[in-house]
Scaffold this motif. Structure first.
Motif, short mmCIF file in Angstrom:
data_model
loop_
_atom_site.label_atom_id
_atom_site.label_comp_id
_atom_site.label_asym_id
_atom_site.label_seq_id
_atom_site.Cartn_x
_atom_site.Cartn_y
_atom_site.Cartn_z
N TYR A 51 42.14 123.31 -34.18
CA TYR A 51 43.12 122.26 -33.84
C TYR A 51 42.40 121.03 -33.32
O TYR A 51 41.38 121.13 -32.62
N ARG A 99 46.88 112.05 -38.57
CA ARG A 99 47.30 112.99 -39.60
C ARG A 99 47.08 112.56 -41.05
O ARG A 99 46.83 113.42 -41.89
N ARG A 132 52.75 123.06 -28.12
CA ARG A 132 52.67 123.05 -29.58
C ARG A 132 52.11 124.34 -30.16
O ARG A 132 52.62 124.83 -31.17
N ILE A 133 51.08 124.90 -29.55
CA ILE A 133 50.51 126.14 -30.09
C ILE A 133 51.17 127.37 -29.46
O ILE A 133 51.42 128.36 -30.14
N TYR A 183 59.38 128.06 -40.15
CA TYR A 183 59.42 127.58 -38.76
C TYR A 183 60.79 127.85 -38.16
O TYR A 183 61.81 127.71 -38.85
N ARG A 241 59.26 132.44 -27.94
CA ARG A 241 57.93 132.84 -28.42
C ARG A 241 57.51 134.27 -28.09
O ARG A 241 56.78 134.86 -28.89
N THR A 245 53.82 132.07 -32.72
CA THR A 245 54.19 131.11 -31.66
C THR A 245 54.06 129.66 -32.10
O THR A 245 54.90 128.84 -31.75
N GLU A 246 53.02 129.33 -32.89
CA GLU A 246 52.79 127.93 -33.23
C GLU A 246 53.80 127.43 -34.25
O GLU A 246 53.85 126.23 -34.54
N GLN A 247 54.63 128.33 -34.80
CA GLN A 247 55.67 127.90 -35.72
C GLN A 247 57.06 127.98 -35.09
O GLN A 247 58.07 128.02 -35.79
N ILE A 280 61.93 121.88 -24.58
CA ILE A 280 60.76 122.07 -23.71
C ILE A 280 61.08 121.50 -22.33
O ILE A 280 61.69 120.45 -22.23
N ARG A 319 55.76 117.92 -34.40
CA ARG A 319 54.99 119.17 -34.35
C ARG A 319 54.40 119.58 -35.70
O ARG A 319 53.26 120.04 -35.76
#
Lengths: 333, 333
Positions: free
Chosen positions: A185, A196, A250-251, B185, B196, B207-209, B214, B250
């Motif tokens: 990452y 990106r 994010r992760i 996702y 998660r 988890t990352e998907q 938040i 994301r």
């Protein structure tokens, strides 16, 4: 005639290459741009430890997460951040449509190339420039603007596209980690939408593995089409203590390896290496004025001194670009 | 003795299974819980179109992104959101340490089971409950609390763990999409840290998907260890127009398929299907009071009526749980 001879030669060369390839692939050093020494050894030992099944430090592939700062870690941050160069170029490009900028700071300073006045505008001035250059268009439009710019812009010293300046040893390191089951990452203070468009091509890192600072966007319909409109407001700063926060959001999992070069990376390296299990923390130290730059501290880049202190305390590996890197750029030699 | 006979039998069974497996794998319907009909056909046709190389709708694997709402799309949202049940349970568990809650709304209402008073506390009351139950601990501690709760809590009607209530047709659909090169996702209004701990096990989504709402976290050192501390402040609401915004921030790429069930999913489906290239939008319509629930609109869940209208306009597929799903839960039949 020439063409057919050329083709025959090419065919022969391909056959010869195919015959050689398996042997050379087995013997090639995946970290060929790293000199033998403590930094290279730290990487190889760490990867061996976390990938040896049954070993005390074994980490399952799904948990092999490595995070990399971008500016100063994967490519140069000198003489100024690339994204700032982009912002200044945008201001110049937008100036004809904004005649009032001629008399208005910090725009006036940019247009007149008056660095002293620019610096005097401070953080507020910086944010104004950032917003004027990065907001007020859709996300798709901004991506195209970045793509166009990065295809044409050239680094003032190396006279090459910025994307040619990816550090070869780091590109090798990312590929080496991925070949060993890691997910790599990017976790940068830079804007995520600025990185990106080119990170996959340059670093092999797809968009969803790029974490960075974010500005607010608004979903809206225009002429019956949905779009995301970029607003002049910061949503999230992915720097310093924001790096572990961004990683978690994010992760959703904790890295076991982290790579940085400045004080803004300290918390990310702490997060990766102070978990109780084996971790690798690495700081890229710019020590090579001849091939790149040498600097131990510089206010513009948020400082390095604290990171070097933290490296000593936490046993992070400090990479000396001069001593540890055989090659810095792919175009060297 | 018994054990060795058992072992021999197991070995034989494994051999028999291995011999059968390739044939059964070829003939098994990956969407076996879907009845033949327009919904199943829409899925199969879409996947064939975007995965046929050279076809007019072909999409390269890296761009095959599918996003799924969670509550009401992948598991029930009735009689109330699972995360709200969790919040109320947490308030009860924390009440002994907070004696003032006995006389303070909205906590008093929760402790006395007074739903009218709870509803009367409105959005402000809801946020207070959310923050009291979801903040004030580290991210790691919160994960453990969720894991403990989800292992023990049972749905009031089905008397099973909530994670047993994943809709079987949707779990099949996610696996089918992944088998066809998609990344799946979750994009939910629910809290990302609430999902998660169990999404990989239940849906096969790492988890990352998982994208969700938040709350703010703060990086801090405690006793020489870094930690992320959860603050009682919302950082991002991943609902309605927030869904495309969260997806862009994301993932950084646009989905070509999206699945939802309510008004809060409209923008996500618009974003996925109104790009000019072929997209699949799908709304799960709760039409089965016998096996699950039937509702056409309900204020608690943000409404469904507008989503059904948008489906008609945009040609999204509306899935009738009663007609299109042979099986709803894995434990059925």
């Amino acid at each position: 005639m020439f063409r057919s001879i050329f083709r025959a030669g090419l065919a022969l060369a391909l056959v010869a290459f195919a015959a050689l390839a398996p042997a050379s692939a087995q013997t090639a050093d995946p970290l060929a741009s790293w000199n033998d020494g403590p930094a290279k050894k730290a990487i190889v030992d760490f990867v061996a430890a976390v990938t040896t099944p049954g070993g005390p430090d074994f980490v399952p592939p799904a948990e092999r997460i490595a995070t990399f700062d971008n500016d100063g870690t994967l490519w140069p941050e000198q003489p100024v951040y690339t994204q700032l160069v982009f912002a200044l170029d945008r201001i110049k490009a937008l100036a004809p449509a904004n005649p009032d900028w001629k008399d208005k700071q910090p725009f006036k300073a940019v247009l007149e190339g008056d660095m002293a006045a620019l610096m005097a505008s401070g953080e507020r001035g910086g944010v104004e420039l950032l917003m004027a250059s990065h907001a007020g268009m859709t996300a798709a439009e901004f991506s195209r603007i970045v793509e166009d710019w990065i295809a044409k812009a050239r680094h003032p010293r190396f006279d090459r596209p910025y994307t040619d300046l990816a550090y070869k040893p780091m590109v090798e390191l990312m590929a080496y980690l991925r070949a060993n089951g890691f997910k790599t990452y990017i976790v940068s203070g830079g804007g995520v939408e600025f990185m990106r468009p080119w990170t996959e091509r340059v670093y092999g890192v797809p968009t969803e593995q790029v974490i960075g600072s974010i500005i607010k966007t608004r979903f809206q319909m225009r002429d019956g089409r949905p779009e995301l409109f970029r607003l002049p407001q910061v949503e999230f700063i992915d720097d310093g203590p924001g790096k572990p926060v961004g990683i978690a959001a994010r992760i959703g999992a904790r890295p076991i390896a982290a790579f940085g070069n400045s004080d803004g990376d300290i918390e990310m390296l702490q997060w990766a290496t102070m978990s109780g299990r084996r971790g690798l923390g690495m700081l890229i130290h710019h020590t090579d004025a001849g091939r790149e730059y040498a600097y131990d501290n510089q206010a513009q880049f948020g400082g390095i001194a604290k990171a070097l202190e933290a490296a000593a305390v936490n046993r992070w590996t400090v990479v000396s670009m001069k001593d540890d890197w055989k090659t810095i750029f792919a175009f060297d030699k």
